[in-house]
Design an enzyme around this catalytic site. Structure first.
Site, PDB file in Angstrom:
ATOM      1  N   ASP A  12       0.849  -1.187   0.000  1.00  0.00           N
ATOM      2  CA  ASP A  12       0.000   0.000   0.000  1.00  0.00           C
ATOM      3  C   ASP A  12       0.889   1.243   0.000  1.00  0.00           C
ATOM      4  OD1 ASP A  12      -2.421   1.349   0.058  1.00  0.00           O
ATOM      5  OD2 ASP A  12      -2.465   1.440   2.249  1.00  0.00           O
ATOM      6  N   TYR A  38       1.167   5.694  -0.529  1.00  0.00           N
ATOM      7  CA  TYR A  38       0.740   6.865   0.260  1.00  0.00           C
ATOM      8  C   TYR A  38       0.977   8.071  -0.644  1.00  0.00           C
ATOM      9  CZ  TYR A  38       0.749   9.415   4.832  1.00  0.00           C
ATOM     10  OH  TYR A  38       0.488  10.216   5.923  1.00  0.00           O
ATOM     11  N   HIS A  84      -3.738  13.916   0.821  1.00  0.00           N
ATOM     12  CA  HIS A  84      -4.008  12.981   1.914  1.00  0.00           C
ATOM     13  C   HIS A  84      -2.855  12.979   2.922  1.00  0.00           C
ATOM     14  CE1 HIS A  84      -5.128   9.333   4.076  1.00  0.00           C
ATOM     15  NE2 HIS A  84      -3.959   8.791   3.766  1.00  0.00           N
ATOM     16  N   ARG A 124       0.379  14.605  13.495  1.00  0.00           N
ATOM     17  CA  ARG A 124       1.617  15.193  14.007  1.00  0.00           C
ATOM     18  C   ARG A 124       1.512  16.711  14.006  1.00  0.00           C
ATOM     19  NH1 ARG A 124       2.855  10.996  10.659  1.00  0.00           N
ATOM     20  NH2 ARG A 124       3.021  12.367   8.860  1.00  0.00           N
ATOM     21  N   GLU A 155     -10.523   3.980   3.330  1.00  0.00           N
ATOM     22  CA  GLU A 155      -9.566   4.670   2.475  1.00  0.00           C
ATOM     23  C   GLU A 155      -9.903   4.272   1.042  1.00  0.00           C
ATOM     24  OE1 GLU A 155      -5.470   4.103   3.840  1.00  0.00           O
ATOM     25  OE2 GLU A 155      -5.812   5.687   5.323  1.00  0.00           O
ATOM     26  N   GLU A 206      -9.086   3.841  -2.595  1.00  0.00           N
ATOM     27  CA  GLU A 206      -7.818   3.685  -3.295  1.00  0.00           C
ATOM     28  C   GLU A 206      -8.007   3.022  -4.659  1.00  0.00           C
ATOM     29  OE1 GLU A 206      -4.594   2.176  -1.001  1.00  0.00           O
ATOM     30  OE2 GLU A 206      -5.340   3.020   0.893  1.00  0.00           O
ATOM     31  N   ASP A 216      -9.233   0.319   1.757  1.00  0.00           N
ATOM     32  CA  ASP A 216      -8.262  -0.054   2.784  1.00  0.00           C
ATOM     33  C   ASP A 216      -8.817   0.361   4.149  1.00  0.00           C
ATOM     34  OD1 ASP A 216      -5.874  -0.786   4.041  1.00  0.00           O
ATOM     35  OD2 ASP A 216      -4.982   1.183   3.700  1.00  0.00           O
ATOM     36  N   ARG A 244      -8.478   3.758  13.031  1.00  0.00           N
ATOM     37  CA  ARG A 244      -7.552   4.862  13.313  1.00  0.00           C
ATOM     38  C   ARG A 244      -7.018   4.832  14.733  1.00  0.00           C
ATOM     39  NH1 ARG A 244      -6.110   6.041   8.313  1.00  0.00           N
ATOM     40  NH2 ARG A 244      -7.885   6.627   7.017  1.00  0.00           N
ATOM     41  N   GLN A 246      -4.421   2.050  14.888  1.00  0.00           N
ATOM     42  CA  GLN A 246      -3.263   2.487  14.091  1.00  0.00           C
ATOM     43  C   GLN A 246      -2.431   3.549  14.821  1.00  0.00           C
ATOM     44  OE1 GLN A 246      -4.512   4.119  10.303  1.00  0.00           O
ATOM     45  NE2 GLN A 246      -2.442   4.692   9.687  1.00  0.00           N
ATOM     46  N   TYR A 273       1.605   2.434  15.460  1.00  0.00           N
ATOM     47  CA  TYR A 273       2.352   2.580  14.203  1.00  0.00           C
ATOM     48  C   TYR A 273       3.770   3.131  14.330  1.00  0.00           C
ATOM     49  CZ  TYR A 273       2.190   7.625  13.228  1.00  0.00           C
ATOM     50  OH  TYR A 273       2.401   8.972  13.233  1.00  0.00           O
ATOM     51  N   LYS A 329      -4.882  -2.078  10.058  1.00  0.00           N
ATOM     52  CA  LYS A 329      -5.200  -2.277   8.646  1.00  0.00           C
ATOM     53  C   LYS A 329      -5.472  -3.739   8.300  1.00  0.00           C
ATOM     54  CE  LYS A 329      -3.722   1.921   7.128  1.00  0.00           C
ATOM     55  NZ  LYS A 329      -4.432   2.806   6.189  1.00  0.00           N
ATOM     56  N   THR A 385      -9.286  -5.876   3.829  1.00  0.00           N
ATOM     57  CA  THR A 385      -9.083  -4.932   2.733  1.00  0.00           C
ATOM     58  C   THR A 385      -9.986  -5.409   1.609  1.00  0.00           C
ATOM     59  OG1 THR A 385      -6.759  -4.725   3.403  1.00  0.00           O
ATOM     60  CG2 THR A 385      -7.339  -3.884   1.223  1.00  0.00           C
ATOM     61  N   THR A 440      -4.783   6.341  -0.042  1.00  0.00           N
ATOM     62  CA  THR A 440      -6.016   7.111  -0.113  1.00  0.00           C
ATOM     63  C   THR A 440      -5.919   8.195  -1.169  1.00  0.00           C
ATOM     64  OG1 THR A 440      -6.236   6.800   2.248  1.00  0.00           O
ATOM     65  CG2 THR A 440      -7.628   8.493   1.250  1.00  0.00           C
ATOM     66  N   GLU A 444     -10.257  12.570   7.200  1.00  0.00           N
ATOM     67  CA  GLU A 444     -10.054  13.869   6.555  1.00  0.00           C
ATOM     68  C   GLU A 444     -11.380  14.596   6.345  1.00  0.00           C
ATOM     69  OE1 GLU A 444      -7.049  13.575   3.123  1.00  0.00           O
ATOM     70  OE2 GLU A 444      -7.633  11.510   3.553  1.00  0.00           O
TER      71      GLU A 444
END
Lengths: 405, 405
Positions: free
Chosen positions: B120, B122, B127, B136, B193, B195, B227, B231, B234, B238, B247, B251, B340, B354
C-alpha cells in the site's frame, strides 16, 4: 524416553530421532521432482518413498511442499511424527526404509513451504533499546507502546529465499542527515538480523482471534531467519509507514522446519514483564512459550555473536495472539519472525548495527581485517540448538547467505 | 475506433466493448466451479465457454483464477482481448457466443486472482498532508522523504476480500493521549480509504529492477480498493514500524479487473513535481501514467466524496519502479494500491478522518443523521469511471462493504 534409531548415528547428534525436522529437496535420481525430506544425522529420509515402502498412506508426504502436511492439523502432525519415529527406530522397518535415505551432501534443499503472509516482530527488548538509542538519540529508546504490545509489521513474502541463495546488495535511496538530498546507489550499510521464525500450519477464520492457549494448534514448526537489512535505505524511508525497501530485497530462511513438538524440552518462562499485559496477551498463568534456543552468528566462518532466544520479551504465542487480535485470519504457510534476537551482553547482539554500535566500533578479526557492515563476498551463517530430551540438543538447519555486489 | 457489439447495450454503457474487465464468478448451473467472466453491460460472458464455443484455445480462460492469464504476459493479454472483442462484435459469432452470457444478477463474484504480496502506497499529497496535520500537529505535515520517494509498506494479503464481504469491526489496543494505559476493545474510529489498486501479471527476476518504461509489460489491470482502517488502533501501534493491526483485519477489492489497455484514453500527465526526481523515478520525459479516474465514495447510498485520481503526486509506474529498485522481484498476483485518493477540496477527500477532520466536523445527512467514523450496519461503496474512446466512459466495478459489529 527417546527411542534409539537403527541408523549409525553419534549418540549426541542434534539431528537424532528426537528432532526430525522437515525440508524439501531434489536429488539426482529424480532431478525435477521436489520431495519432502526428514533430516536424520547427516542423512535425509525421502519421506514419501519411505511411506510407500512401509505401506503407509503417503499423500501428505508425497507433496512437493510441506503445505498439505502443515494444513492437516496437529493430530496429523503427531501421527506422522510418530510414524517417522517408528520407521527409524524399529529394526523391522530397516530393510524397507534404509533404501530411502540419501546423504545430505547429495541433495539440494529448497524453500520447504509456500510462504503466505510474512510478518516480522521486534520482540527483543535489548535490540529495540539499542536501535532506539542509535536511531533516535535523545529520546526514550523504547516507544511508549513497546511493553504493551508486540510491535510487528508485514514484510515481503515473495523475496523469502532458502538458505544458501546469494543475496544481491540492494540499491536504493540513501541520505545521511548532513546530505542536502538523497542519492541512489548500492547500500553502504548492509546488515543482518538473526531471528527465529514460526510457521503456521492450521489456518484460522477471519474475525476469530487465536487465543494464547491455541498457539500449538496453529504453529507447525520453527526455522531460523536472516532478515537482511539495508540500514541506510531503511533510515531514510521508514518514517512514517515503517521499513520497506530496506528489508524487501531478500530474507533468508533455514531449510529445515523443526517441529514444535521437538521443542518441548526447550520451553522456559519468558522474562518478567515490567508492564501488566492486557488479558489477551497475559501468559503469566499459561504454559510458558519462552524457548531456550542458543543461537550463533558467524561471519566468514568466525563466530561474532551468541544471541540467547530465551531473553525475548514477547513470546511467539503472544505474537500470534496479537497478530490475530483484530480478527485477521491465518493461512497455512504464514510465517512470522521474532525480530532480531539480542541479549544483554555486547557479544550477544544479533545485528551488526548493534555489534559495531552503528559502525563506530568495527569488529576486529585475528587476521587483521575489520567489519562495520557487510562487504561483497561476505558470508553469514546463523545456527542454533535447543535443549532436547535426556541432555540431547535439538539442532536447527543453518541459514547462510553470501553477499554479491 | 471502437467496434460495435451485437448485444443490446446502451450506447454510452461504461461496460461496453471498450472496457471488458475480467472477473471470477460462480453461477447456479455449475455451483462449485469458479469461472472467468468478462463483464459486458449488465451481463457476464463465461469466457472459457465462449472460447470453446467458437473453437478457440481456452486453457487460460478455463482457469479458476485470472493468475494463469495474468502470468502469460502482455502479448497474450492483447490477443485474448482482441479475441473477446471479436466474439462480441462480429455478428457471425453471435449464435455461438450468446448462450455463454449470464445476467450479472445471477452470478456470485469472487476474488478475481490469488493475491501474492500486497503493498500500500501513500501517494496523494493532499491525503499525506492532511494526515500529517492531524497525527503530528506542530510538525511539517509531509515527512522529509515524501517528495523524494513514493512511501509504501507491505500489507496483509490473506485478508483481502472481494467486494460485498461483510467487514467485522476489529478489536485492538486503543490509547488516547490522555489515557494512562491502553485498553482493549472494538475500534471506535473505524474508517475507509478509497484507493486504486494495480495488479501485476508478468513476474520479474530478483535482483533486476523494473524500469519506469516497463510498467505496462508487468501490470495487467486496475481495481478499486477500500483499505479499511481502525484509526485508534493504528495511532497507538504505528511508531516505529508502521501500520499493522489497524489495517490487517480486512481490505476490500472490486471484483472486476479493468485491463490497463482499456485505460489508454485516461492517461494524463501527473502533477508538476516540486522536487527533481532521482533518475529511476524521473518520468518527465516518459509517457505519462497519471490516470484521470473520477472516484465516488458513498456512505449508506449518499455520495460523501469525489476524489480525483489525476491529482496523485506519484504514478503507478513510479510506484512499481520504486518497489523493485532494490532488486525485489514481482510475482503474478502482486497487488499494490495507491494510498487514499484525496483531492485539494474538502469534498474530494478519500477518508472519513479527513472528511470530518479527525471527527471534529461530522458529516451531516439530510435525514438528520451524522457520522464521524463508521457505525455498525454502515455500508460503504466506492465506484469510478475513466475517459474511454469517443467520449465513452470506462466503468470500474464497485467495491462495497458493510460493517458488522
Amino acid at each position: 524416553m527417546t527411542a534409539t534409531t537403527w541408523l549409525d548415528l553419534p549418540a549426541d547428534s542434534p539431528f537424532g530421532v528426537h528432532n526430525l525436522p522437515y525440508g524439501v529437496f531434489t536429488a539426482a535420481d529424480r532431478p525435477g521432482r521436489r520431495r519432502i525430506g526428514v533430516r536424520i544425522g547427516d542423512r535425509v529420509l525421502d519421506a514419501g518413498a519411505a511411506a510407500r515402502a512401509v505401506g503407509s498412506p503417503s499423500e501428505l508426504l508425497d507433496a512437493e511442499t510441506l503445505n498439505p502436511l502443515m494444513a492437516a492439523g496437529r493430530s496429523t502432525w503427531r501421527e506422522v511424527r510418530a510414524a517417522l519415529t517408528e520407521w527409524l527406530t524399529d529394526a523391522a522397518h530397516r530393510p524397507a526404509v534404509e533404501p530411502c535415505l540419501l546423504d545430505l551432501a547429495d541433495v539440494s534443499l529448497h524453500l520447504p513451504f509456500e510462504v503466505a503472509d510474512y510478518v516480522d516482530f521486534y520482540a527483543s527488548e535489548h535490540h529495540a533499546t539499542n536501535l532506539g538509542k542509535i536511531f533516535r538519540p535523545g529520546s526514550e529508546p523504547l516507544t511508549p507502546n513497546w511493553k504493551h504490545l508486540p510491535i510487528g509489521y508485514h514484510g515481503r513474502s515473495g523475496t523469502i529465499v532458502v538458505s544458501g541463495t546469494p543475496v544481491t546488495r540492494p540499491h536504493g535511496q540513501r541520505k545521511a542527515p548532513a546530505d542536502p538530498a538523497p542519492t541512489f546507489g548500492p547500500s553502504r550499510r548492509l546488515d543482518i538480523e538473526a531471528e527465529v521464525a514460526f510457521v503456521v500450519g492450521t489456518p484460522s477464520t477471519m474475525g476469530t482471534p487465536v487465543a494464547l492457549a491455541d498457539f500449538a494448534e496453529h504453529v507447525f514448526g520453527v526455522c531460523l531467519l536472516n532478515d537482511w537489512s539495508a540500514r541506510d535505505i531503511q533510515a531514510w524511508e521508514y518514517v512514517p509507514l515503517g521499513p520497506f525497501l530496506g528489508k524487501s530485497f531478500a530474507t533468508s530462511l533455514s531449510p529445515w522446519v523443526v517441529p514444535l513438538e521437538a521443542l518441548q524440552h526447550a520451553r522456559v518462562a519468558p522474562p518478567a514483564r515490567d508492564v501488566e499485559p492486557l488479558p489477551y496477551l497475559d501468559d503469566r498463568d499459561a504454559e510458558p512459550w519462552g524457548l531456550d534456543l542458543a543461537i550463533e552468528v558467524a561471519l566468514n566462518g568466525r563466530t561474532v555473536s551468541r544471541p540467547p532466544f530465551a531473553t525475548m520479551y514477547w513470546t511467539a504465542a503472544q505474537q500470534l495472539a496479537h497478530l490475530t487480535a483484530n480478527g485477521a485470519s491465518l493461512r497455512t504457510g504464514d510465517l512470522y519472525a521474532s525480530g532480531t534476537v539480542s541479549g544483554p551482553e555486547p557479544d550477544t547482539r544479533g545485528a551488526l548495527i548493534e555489534l559495531t554500535w552503528n559502525g563506530e566500533h568495527p569488529l576486529k578479526f585475528p587476521d587483521g581485517t575489520e567489519r562495520t557492515f557487510l562487504e561483497d563476498g561476505d558470508e553469514v551463517s546463523i545456527s542454533a540448538t535447543a535443549p532436547g530430551p535426556g541432555g540431547l540438543r535439538v539442532g536447527f538447519g543453518e541459514v547462510t547467505g553470501k553477499i554479491v555486489g
